[in-house]
Design a protein around this motif. Structure first.
Motif, PDB file in Angstrom:
ATOM      1  N   TYR A  56       0.867  -1.169   0.000  1.00 36.00           N
ATOM      2  CA  TYR A  56       0.000   0.000   0.000  1.00 36.00           C
ATOM      3  C   TYR A  56       0.911   1.228   0.000  1.00 36.00           C
ATOM      4  CZ  TYR A  56      -3.930   3.049   1.376  1.00 36.00           C
ATOM      5  OH  TYR A  56      -4.906   4.021   1.426  1.00 36.00           O
ATOM      6  N   VAL A  57       0.753   2.110  -0.999  1.00 40.26           N
ATOM      7  CA  VAL A  57       1.606   3.292  -1.126  1.00 40.26           C
ATOM      8  C   VAL A  57       0.743   4.548  -1.034  1.00 40.26           C
ATOM      9  CG1 VAL A  57       3.326   4.492  -2.512  1.00 40.26           C
ATOM     10  CG2 VAL A  57       3.194   1.992  -2.589  1.00 40.26           C
ATOM     11  N   PRO A  58       0.826   5.289   0.069  1.00 40.49           N
ATOM     12  CA  PRO A  58       0.050   6.528   0.190  1.00 40.49           C
ATOM     13  C   PRO A  58       0.521   7.580  -0.811  1.00 40.49           C
ATOM     14  CG  PRO A  58       0.872   5.779   2.334  1.00 40.49           C
ATOM     15  CD  PRO A  58       1.585   4.996   1.286  1.00 40.49           C
ATOM     16  N   GLY A  59      -0.429   8.298  -1.404  1.00 36.05           N
ATOM     17  CA  GLY A  59      -0.095   9.419  -2.273  1.00 36.05           C
ATOM     18  C   GLY A  59       0.656   9.057  -3.531  1.00 36.05           C
ATOM     19  N   ALA A  60       0.513   7.830  -3.997  1.00 40.40           N
ATOM     20  CA  ALA A  60       1.267   7.402  -5.177  1.00 40.40           C
ATOM     21  C   ALA A  60       0.776   8.064  -6.459  1.00 40.40           C
ATOM     22  CB  ALA A  60       1.197   5.878  -5.315  1.00 40.40           C
ATOM     23  N   ALA A  61      -0.488   8.462  -6.508  1.00 36.44           N
ATOM     24  CA  ALA A  61      -1.062   9.124  -7.686  1.00 36.44           C
ATOM     25  C   ALA A  61      -1.513  10.518  -7.280  1.00 36.44           C
ATOM     26  CB  ALA A  61      -2.226   8.315  -8.242  1.00 36.44           C
ATOM     27  N   PRO A  62      -0.581  11.485  -7.209  1.00 40.33           N
ATOM     28  CA  PRO A  62      -0.889  12.788  -6.613  1.00 40.33           C
ATOM     29  C   PRO A  62      -1.858  13.645  -7.404  1.00 40.33           C
ATOM     30  CG  PRO A  62       1.305  12.788  -7.572  1.00 40.33           C
ATOM     31  CD  PRO A  62       0.811  11.372  -7.624  1.00 40.33           C
ATOM     32  N   SER A  63      -2.022  13.384  -8.703  1.00 40.78           N
ATOM     33  CA  SER A  63      -2.924  14.206  -9.498  1.00 40.78           C
ATOM     34  C   SER A  63      -3.543  13.389 -10.621  1.00 40.78           C
ATOM     35  CB  SER A  63      -2.177  15.409 -10.089  1.00 40.78           C
ATOM     36  OG  SER A  63      -1.146  14.971 -10.958  1.00 40.78           O
ATOM     37  N   GLY A  64      -4.700  13.837 -11.083  1.00 37.93           N
ATOM     38  CA  GLY A  64      -5.365  13.178 -12.194  1.00 37.93           C
ATOM     39  C   GLY A  64      -5.911  11.812 -11.824  1.00 37.93           C
ATOM     40  N   ALA A  65      -6.237  11.044 -12.852  1.00 38.79           N
ATOM     41  CA  ALA A  65      -6.838   9.726 -12.650  1.00 38.79           C
ATOM     42  C   ALA A  65      -5.822   8.673 -12.248  1.00 38.79           C
ATOM     43  CB  ALA A  65      -7.558   9.292 -13.925  1.00 38.79           C
ATOM     44  N   GLY A  66      -4.530   8.949 -12.467  1.00 33.03           N
ATOM     45  CA  GLY A  66      -3.501   7.978 -12.100  1.00 33.03           C
ATOM     46  C   GLY A  66      -3.480   6.749 -12.969  1.00 33.03           C
ATOM     47  N   ASP A  67      -4.005   6.868 -14.193  1.00 33.53           N
ATOM     48  CA  ASP A  67      -4.113   5.695 -15.062  1.00 33.53           C
ATOM     49  C   ASP A  67      -3.200   5.755 -16.281  1.00 33.53           C
ATOM     50  OD1 ASP A  67      -5.397   7.733 -16.377  1.00 33.53           O
ATOM     51  OD2 ASP A  67      -7.281   6.651 -16.698  1.00 33.53           O
ATOM     52  N   ARG A  68      -2.240   6.654 -16.278  1.00 34.56           N
ATOM     53  CA  ARG A  68      -1.320   6.743 -17.417  1.00 34.56           C
ATOM     54  C   ARG A  68      -0.518   5.456 -17.571  1.00 34.56           C
ATOM     55  NH1 ARG A  68       2.195  12.001 -16.566  1.00 34.56           N
ATOM     56  NH2 ARG A  68       3.152  11.218 -18.495  1.00 34.56           N
ATOM     57  N   ASN A  69      -0.359   5.016 -18.802  1.00 31.39           N
ATOM     58  CA  ASN A  69       0.456   3.840 -19.164  1.00 31.39           C
ATOM     59  C   ASN A  69      -0.073   2.525 -18.610  1.00 31.39           C
ATOM     60  OD1 ASN A  69       2.599   5.326 -20.589  1.00 31.39           O
ATOM     61  ND2 ASN A  69       3.083   6.155 -18.562  1.00 31.39           N
ATOM     62  N   LEU A  70      -1.309   2.517 -18.129  1.00 33.46           N
ATOM     63  CA  LEU A  70      -1.899   1.276 -17.628  1.00 33.46           C
ATOM     64  C   LEU A  70      -2.691   0.578 -18.723  1.00 33.46           C
ATOM     65  CD1 LEU A  70      -3.180   2.300 -14.068  1.00 33.46           C
ATOM     66  CD2 LEU A  70      -1.029   1.188 -14.703  1.00 33.46           C
ATOM     67  N   GLN A  71      -2.779  -0.731 -18.624  1.00 31.68           N
ATOM     68  CA  GLN A  71      -3.575  -1.528 -19.534  1.00 31.68           C
ATOM     69  C   GLN A  71      -4.769  -2.102 -18.799  1.00 31.68           C
ATOM     70  OE1 GLN A  71      -1.348  -4.421 -21.774  1.00 31.68           O
ATOM     71  NE2 GLN A  71       0.421  -3.071 -22.031  1.00 31.68           N
ATOM     72  N   PRO A  72      -5.886  -2.284 -19.502  1.00 33.63           N
ATOM     73  CA  PRO A  72      -7.054  -2.881 -18.840  1.00 33.63           C
ATOM     74  C   PRO A  72      -6.814  -4.352 -18.549  1.00 33.63           C
ATOM     75  CG  PRO A  72      -7.466  -2.618 -21.179  1.00 33.63           C
ATOM     76  CD  PRO A  72      -6.153  -1.935 -20.904  1.00 33.63           C
ATOM     77  N   ARG A  73      -7.530  -4.847 -17.578  1.00 29.42           N
ATOM     78  CA  ARG A  73      -7.476  -6.277 -17.262  1.00 29.42           C
ATOM     79  C   ARG A  73      -8.403  -7.015 -18.220  1.00 29.42           C
ATOM     80  NH1 ARG A  73     -10.780  -9.742 -13.655  1.00 29.42           N
ATOM     81  NH2 ARG A  73      -9.488 -11.403 -12.770  1.00 29.42           N
TER      82      ARG A  73
END
Length: 475
Positions: A340-357
């Protein structure tokens, strides 16, 4: 090479980091936080938003089989271990099969660098000041110390062969290194890299170790004998308790809850998480969570514990107030370590460079014993194109005895058997069994294939006996 003693400025920096970590202990779950799981058969890292228990997407580090068998394959293989920098900006991902550590920018989910090290690394953790990353090289006899700025190995700490994992005391003074091949945990001075203490392990197979948030205790698990050991985190590093936790005891971690500081242990052979007090080591609760729980990590506020279900390809979310599973999140194939990483996605949706499952392509098979009672054994089939990785979490067997996983033509397991994997049960009467092949098509009668049934039988591949566990029903 020895590491220089930190000066006043570095000491103040460390104090601020420790103070910040202490403050984060009471921070509620935020939408900018992330839960990561490393998935070894899809070679992915799943990214989950804990405020909604929603999978944001997958970081794909490699391909499935048989693409990863190619001599020209350049991706990662058997994605397994996770660690993160104190500032939450970097995730360190260990891949056992490709001998690598991938450094990922948590804000962009992009790989910044890949460092290749010795044979079969297992886990990696940053020192609390963030200046070094220690990687246990389980296939050898050392911990690789990496500079997280240059990504170069700067030192090797010699250990007993097969170091399994390192965890640090909250103040950063000690590194505790358990072994997966020798019955000895060592304590290392983090500043000098010198061994300053030893703790005897009741068995040689320790996969996981954790330090309590209050800095008083260290616990490690023994997967082969189903025990968990707690010892004093400070000299003389004496053993405080040895607990019988159950077959295929996997990971241990801590949470500061409304009930106080508690230890949580995943027990694969019972498909449960067990909770213990850290003051008198008494049991608090046993929570059924699902097929083969592996890694786990608590939210900073202690309200939730996140558990990777290896055979279900899911993340189970435990509410620590009610000791119940309140959500399940589908992730990649066979999650291992969880952080668990607090504050890992500080802005936006945090979905850059991710692929769907995509469809995880896993089939979960349950087993029963001869009287019809359902066993704790689960067998998963993970799709890898036309073939599957077969993984069984088997328990309830005679300890230290030969068995086979086999296919039977009859639903009751009678008749000739076709062995697909031979194994020996561990001292706790359990085992993890793996095979590779077109098994799903047979147990589901696909593409005109005659239906068959998975069984566990004593004996050898050449001479299997009568099955003692039989597939409950065709999935």
């Amino acid at each position: 090479m020895t590491r220089p003693i930190l000066g006043l400025a570095a000491s103040l920096s460390t104090a601020l980091l420790v103070a910040g970590a202490a403050q984060a202990q009471v921070a509620p779950i935020q939408s900018s936080d992330r839960v990561y799981a490393a998935e070894q058969f899809s070679n992915t890292v799943s990214v989950t938003d804990p405020s909604t228990n929603r999978l944001v997407g997958l970081i794909r580090l490699g391909d499935a089989s048989p693409a990863n068998f190619s001599p020209l394959y350049r991706g990662q293989l058997l994605v397994h271990g996770l660690g993160f920098s104190p500032d939450g900006k970097t995730l360190a991902v260990v891949s056992i099969g490709s001998n690598s550590v991938s450094f990922i920018d948590t804000a962009t989910n992009a790989v910044k660098h890949v460092t290749y090290i010795g044979r079969s690394p297992h886990e990696a953790f940053f020192t609390p000041d963030g200046e070094e990353l220690w990687v246990t090289v389980r296939g050898e006899d050392y911990v690789s110390v990496i500079d997280p700025v240059s990504y170069n190995e700067i030192h090797r700490i010699q250990t007993p062969g097969g170091p399994g994992m390192t965890i640090f005391s909250p103040d950063g003074r000690y590194g505790y290194i358990c072994s997966s091949f020798n019955p000895k945990t060592v304590v290392v001075d983090a500043a000098t890299h010198e061994i300053v203490g030893e703790v005897a392990q009741p068995s040689a197979f320790c996969p996981n170790i954790a330090a309590s948030p209050d800095g008083s205790q260290v616990w490690f698990t023994l997967k082969d004998i189903g025990k968990t050991v707690a010892f004093n985190a400070r000299p003389p590093f004496n053993v405080l308790a040895t607990l019988d936790t159950g077959p295929l005891t996997n990971h241990v971690n801590f949470a500061r809850t409304a009930r106080g500081q508690l230890a949580y242990v995943t027990v694969g052979g019972e498909n449960a998480v067990k909770i213990f007090r850290t003051d008198d080591f008494s049991p608090v609760a046993t929570i059924p969570v699902g097929a083969l729980p592996h890694g786990l990590w608590a939210s900073p506020d202690g309200s939730r514990v996140y558990v990777g279900l290896e055979n279900a390809s899911e993340l189970a979310v435990i509410d620590t107030a009610s000791n119940t599973v309140v959500a399940n999140v589908g992730v990649g194939q066979a999650p291992q370590a969880v952080v668990y990483v607090p504050g890992a996605a500080p802005s936006g949706a945090g979905d850059r460079n991710l692929q769907p499952r995509s469809d995880a392509g896993s089939v979960l098979i349950r087993m029963r014993v001869s009287d019809g009672t359902e066993a704790d054994t689960t067998i998963s089939l993970y799709d890898q194109g036309l073939i599957q990785v077969v993984q069984g979490s088997v328990s309830g067997l005679t300890p230290r005895s030969p068995y086979v996983l086999a296919l039977a033509n009859a639903a009751d397991g009678s008749g000739p058997l076709e062995p697909i994997a031979a194994f020996t049960s561990n001292p706790a009467g359990a085992a993890i069994v793996n095979a590779l092949g077109p098994i799903r098509q047979q147990v589901r009668a696909e593409q005109g294939v005659s239906r068959r049934y998975l069984v566990i039988a004593p004996g050898t591949a050449a001479m299997p006996g009568a099955p003692v566990q039989i597939q409950v029903a065709a999935p």
